[in-house]
Design a protein around this motif. Structure first.
Motif, PDB file in Angstrom:
ATOM      1  N   TRP A 181       0.857  -1.207   0.000  1.00 54.59           N
ATOM      2  CA  TRP A 181       0.000   0.000   0.000  1.00 54.59           C
ATOM      3  C   TRP A 181       0.885   1.246   0.000  1.00 54.59           C
ATOM      4  O   TRP A 181       0.596   2.232  -0.685  1.00 54.59           O
ATOM      5  CB  TRP A 181      -0.875   0.072   1.251  1.00 54.59           C
ATOM      6  N   ILE A 222       2.320   2.031  -3.323  1.00 54.18           N
ATOM      7  CA  ILE A 222       1.288   2.586  -4.208  1.00 54.18           C
ATOM      8  C   ILE A 222       0.949   4.019  -3.786  1.00 54.18           C
ATOM      9  O   ILE A 222       0.868   4.927  -4.615  1.00 54.18           O
ATOM     10  CB  ILE A 222       0.026   1.693  -4.193  1.00 54.18           C
ATOM     11  N   ALA A 223       0.807   4.225  -2.477  1.00 54.84           N
ATOM     12  CA  ALA A 223       0.398   5.548  -1.977  1.00 54.84           C
ATOM     13  C   ALA A 223       1.473   6.596  -2.255  1.00 54.84           C
ATOM     14  O   ALA A 223       1.177   7.694  -2.732  1.00 54.84           O
ATOM     15  CB  ALA A 223       0.092   5.480  -0.483  1.00 54.84           C
ATOM     16  N   THR A 230       1.837   7.268  -5.991  1.00 55.95           N
ATOM     17  CA  THR A 230       0.710   8.112  -6.426  1.00 55.95           C
ATOM     18  C   THR A 230       0.924   9.550  -5.988  1.00 55.95           C
ATOM     19  O   THR A 230       0.754  10.489  -6.768  1.00 55.95           O
ATOM     20  CB  THR A 230      -0.608   7.576  -5.820  1.00 55.95           C
ATOM     21  N   THR A 235       3.617  11.209  -8.104  1.00 56.09           N
ATOM     22  CA  THR A 235       3.176  11.462  -9.484  1.00 56.09           C
ATOM     23  C   THR A 235       2.187  12.626  -9.522  1.00 56.09           C
ATOM     24  O   THR A 235       2.321  13.540 -10.339  1.00 56.09           O
ATOM     25  CB  THR A 235       2.506  10.195 -10.065  1.00 56.09           C
ATOM     26  N   VAL A 236       1.223  12.593  -8.614  1.00 54.48           N
ATOM     27  CA  VAL A 236       0.190  13.634  -8.608  1.00 54.48           C
ATOM     28  C   VAL A 236       0.803  14.991  -8.231  1.00 54.48           C
ATOM     29  O   VAL A 236       0.544  16.007  -8.884  1.00 54.48           O
ATOM     30  CB  VAL A 236      -0.960  13.251  -7.648  1.00 54.48           C
ATOM     31  N   PRO A 273      -7.706  14.515  -1.179  1.00 55.22           N
ATOM     32  CA  PRO A 273      -7.769  13.257  -0.428  1.00 55.22           C
ATOM     33  C   PRO A 273      -6.395  12.654  -0.162  1.00 55.22           C
ATOM     34  O   PRO A 273      -6.215  11.902   0.797  1.00 55.22           O
ATOM     35  CB  PRO A 273      -8.575  12.317  -1.346  1.00 55.22           C
ATOM     36  N   LEU A 274      -5.430  13.013  -1.009  1.00 53.99           N
ATOM     37  CA  LEU A 274      -4.088  12.469  -0.788  1.00 53.99           C
ATOM     38  C   LEU A 274      -3.451  13.021   0.487  1.00 53.99           C
ATOM     39  O   LEU A 274      -2.634  12.348   1.118  1.00 53.99           O
ATOM     40  CB  LEU A 274      -3.180  12.801  -1.979  1.00 53.99           C
ATOM     41  N   SER A 326      -4.747  10.606   2.850  1.00 58.19           N
ATOM     42  CA  SER A 326      -4.491   9.174   2.646  1.00 58.19           C
ATOM     43  C   SER A 326      -3.023   8.785   2.754  1.00 58.19           C
ATOM     44  O   SER A 326      -2.704   7.738   3.311  1.00 58.19           O
ATOM     45  CB  SER A 326      -5.037   8.726   1.290  1.00 58.19           C
ATOM     46  N   VAL A 327      -2.116   9.622   2.254  1.00 58.48           N
ATOM     47  CA  VAL A 327      -0.727   9.156   2.153  1.00 58.48           C
ATOM     48  C   VAL A 327      -0.126   8.868   3.521  1.00 58.48           C
ATOM     49  O   VAL A 327       0.404   7.781   3.763  1.00 58.48           O
ATOM     50  CB  VAL A 327       0.149  10.169   1.379  1.00 58.48           C
ATOM     51  N   VAL A 372      -1.709   5.884   5.183  1.00 63.33           N
ATOM     52  CA  VAL A 372      -1.169   4.605   4.703  1.00 63.33           C
ATOM     53  C   VAL A 372       0.213   4.359   5.305  1.00 63.33           C
ATOM     54  O   VAL A 372       0.539   3.242   5.729  1.00 63.33           O
ATOM     55  CB  VAL A 372      -1.123   4.585   3.148  1.00 63.33           C
ATOM     56  N   TRP A 432      -0.103   3.051   8.683  1.00 61.49           N
ATOM     57  CA  TRP A 432      -0.555   1.656   8.760  1.00 61.49           C
ATOM     58  C   TRP A 432       0.602   0.676   8.606  1.00 61.49           C
ATOM     59  O   TRP A 432       0.460  -0.494   8.947  1.00 61.49           O
ATOM     60  CB  TRP A 432      -1.652   1.385   7.707  1.00 61.49           C
TER      61      TRP A 432
END
Lengths: 188, 442
Positions: B148, B151-152, B155, B158-159, B217-218, B221-222, B225, B228
């Motif tokens: 995760w 991926i996070a 992302t 990149t974003v 939202p990032l 979320s980042v 994650v 976690w």
């Protein structure tokens, strides 16, 4: 830009001005104020002209009502990208887990809850990549110098309105820009 | 923006920062490059002799590399907060500082991305974490928080990079139209043929708003994650549901502090005081107060949960964390993150550049300590027989210092070669203010 007469009912002079298939001359009017640009664009739109373009150093969204094309497909593409991302993210995680379907610790090979993270992140990633590509397509991103009629002042403090026409239509174009109270008029 | 009253003046003020830098600039870049070279040489040595040169060993398997990874991902957060979240809330003071914060975000994620690679030991197999079709059908385990995380963070990078670049394109065109020689060619290529046309702006404006919506939202979320990575384990001190919001608040706290740290010298050296004013720094200091209070609440809740849980391991662990071998680190963390930032309640302190710089640096010391306390305290798990201690080895110190040098070097390169202020957004703000003035006058 494609030259076309959208409204055959428009005044004769305007029809003459924009009857050619390809523009030969660009007549540019400059403005120091975005409101003057907005009014000039509105005047051209009211005259049913298709072939003009506005330039300016700030996002020109507020003059949108005076332009022929409005809105953008970017948001729709972003939404489609987001949907593709969430579907793709879940599909990848679910499909790849079935390829190695050993039951470990009594737990099933697939699990939806942890795949939410994959789906969530890919939603954003694919939506953003789609947005960028769509913007590049719409705004025609190419690493090339601007054309000769582009004035460097447009990046600084000047607004511009360009009318695309043939050589025989230049006088009409100039007249339209003068009526729109352009501060300077140039031909390219 | 007292002096930069016209659009042309804004262009001059911002684009003059791109004039060829002097010898001192290159001297500083050269010095930082030496530290960066030392970092990569040390990593090369680690590849040759093995990860044993770092101090990680049983019972602490995650050491300074993961501390630094979490620290730098955290630093990255405020850039997205300022550029995306504050944009959506129409916070107008963000315009002067959004570009440099976005740059900081991208560079910080690039810095963070180095550490998992160093931590792998066998750097050359990093691509095993990437989801790609392979002959053996052995895909990454998408149930793992480590996957995760890949991926996070990928992302996020990149974003952030796309958002940063897209926002900068009109200003790169402005730089192109002012530059000469090879610089003009350089800006011509990277400005992608931008002509300030309405046909470009109408797509751009929608895209910018889309990016702001998608990047918001990032922010949440980042670092959730990342948290976690710890919270999904069953170790005392890690296995807790409070980690995600606690990490996000910490990330924003450290990121805001780093923006202050970077902007204070930048505005002075690049003569941007008329655009990046003390008011901007004051507003960020006020946000730091909010974050300090949230983090203080999280620290308190964490201890309360441990005490209230009647879980012997958890409570003993927290007592050890507060009064044991890493007590000094713990209390530095509490002081720097929760107590010292409250000095920003005093206007004199939050409007004085010396106190702003000192407190922002202390917040970052505190945030690094927080990550160290979280990670190194795995030295104290369920079995007393497995307890141990962890300290950074010289190799880890060199790599950590090298990473800071890498970050500051890239930021310096950004500040002198790309527009460090969002010119078109500043002009838009000026238009908006003029519009409001007209309305009031009318």
């Amino acid at each position: 830009m494609r030259l076309a007469i959208l409204d055959k009912m428009q005044p004769e002079a305007v029809q003459r001005l924009f009857e050619a298939k390809r523009p030969e001359v660009t007549v540019a009017g400059t403005f120091s104020d975005i409101h003057a640009l907005e009014q000039a664009a509105q005047r051209l739109k009211d005259a049913h002209l298709a072939e003009y373009e506005a330039f300016g150093p700030v996002p020109l969204v507020e003059i949108e009502s005076g332009m022929r094309r409005q809105g953008s497909f970017v948001r729709a593409v972003a939404t489609m990208g987001g949907v593709a991302g969430v579907v793709g993210g879940f599909a990848l995680a679910l499909w790849s887990s079935t390829l190695y379907d050993l039951v470990v610790g009594g737990k099933p090979p697939t699990a939806l809850v942890p795949y939410v993270v994959v789906g969530y992140e890919l939603t954003i990633l694919v939506a953003c990549i789609s947005t960028f590509i769509a913007t590049g397509h719409g705004a025609k991103f190419l690493p090339v110098p601007p054309p000769p009629e582009f004035m460097a002042r447009y990046s600084s403090d000047t607004f511009g309105l360009h009318l695309y026409c043939t050589k025989t239509q230049v006088d009409e174009a100039r007249r339209l820009l003068e009526e729109s109270e352009a501060e300077e008029i140039h031909e390219f | 923006m007292a002096e930069a009253t016209s659009f042309a003046k804004i262009n001059d003020t911002v684009l003059s920062t791109l004039d060829p830098p002097g010898k001192k600039y290159w001297l500083v870049i050269g010095l930082l490059l030496c530290f960066v070279a030392a970092m990569f040489l040390t990593v090369g040595y680690q590849v040759l002799v093995g990860i044993g040169i770092a101090g990680m060993n049983h019972p602490v398997g995650w050491g300074s590399y993961i501390v630094n990874f979490v620290f730098w991902v955290g630093i990255a957060h405020s850039g997205t907060l300022i550029s995306a979240v504050l944009y959506l809330f129409k916070v107008r003071w963000r315009t002067a500082i959004c570009r440099s914060s976005e740059a900081m975000t991208v560079i910080a994620v690039m810095t963070a991305g180095l550490f998992p690679l160093f931590h792998l030991g066998r750097i050359w197999v990093f691509w095993w974490l990437m989801p790609y079709p392979n002959a053996a059908d052995l895909w990454p385990n998408f149930k793992s928080p480590l996957v995760w995380d890949v991926i996070a963070v990928t992302t996020y990078f990149t974003v952030s990079a796309m958002f940063f670049y897209l926002g900068m394109i009109p200003d790169l065109a402005a730089a192109r139209d002012r530059a000469t020689g090879w610089r003009k060619k350089f800006y011509t290529i990277i400005s992608l043929g931008w002509q300030q046309r309405y046909e470009q702006w109408r797509h751009y404006a929608r895209a910018y708003a889309c990016f702001a919506c998608l990047a918001t939202p990032l922010v949440v979320s980042v670092h959730s994650v990342v948290s976690w990575d710890f919270a999904m384990s069953i170790l005392p001190g890690w296995h807790t549901t409070i980690f995600a919001p606690y990490f996000v608040a910490g990330a924003i706290h450290s990121g805001l502090a780093m923006v202050i740290t970077l902007l204070l010298p930048m505005r002075k050296l690049l003569k941007l005081e008329s655009i990046i004013t003390m008011t901007h720094l004051e507003r960020m200091a006020q946000l730091n107060i909010l974050m300090a209070l949230i983090i203080g609440y999280a620290y308190g809740t964490e201890v309360f949960i441990a005490a209230y849980s009647i879980n012997q391991f958890e409570w003993e662990f927290f007592l050890w964390r507060m009064f044991g071998d890493y007590a000094v680190h713990y209390w530095i963390m509490v002081a720097c993150n929760c107590v010292i930032p409250l000095l920003f309640f005093f206007k004199k302190i939050r409007t004085n550049w010396v106190s702003l710089l000192v407190i922002s640096l202390l917040i970052n010391v505190g945030m690094w300590m927080e990550r160290f306390v979280i990670i190194a305290s795995t030295a104290h798990d369920f079995l007393p027989s497995s307890w141990g201690l962890y300290a950074l080895t010289p190799a880890e110190w060199i790599i950590m210092v090298g990473a800071f040098a890498w970050f500051f070097m890239l930021f310096l390169l950004f500040a002198k070669h790309l527009p460090s202020v969002a010119i078109s957004e500043i002009k838009e703000l000026k238009l908006h203010e003029a519009h409001l003035d007209r309305e009031h006058a009318g």
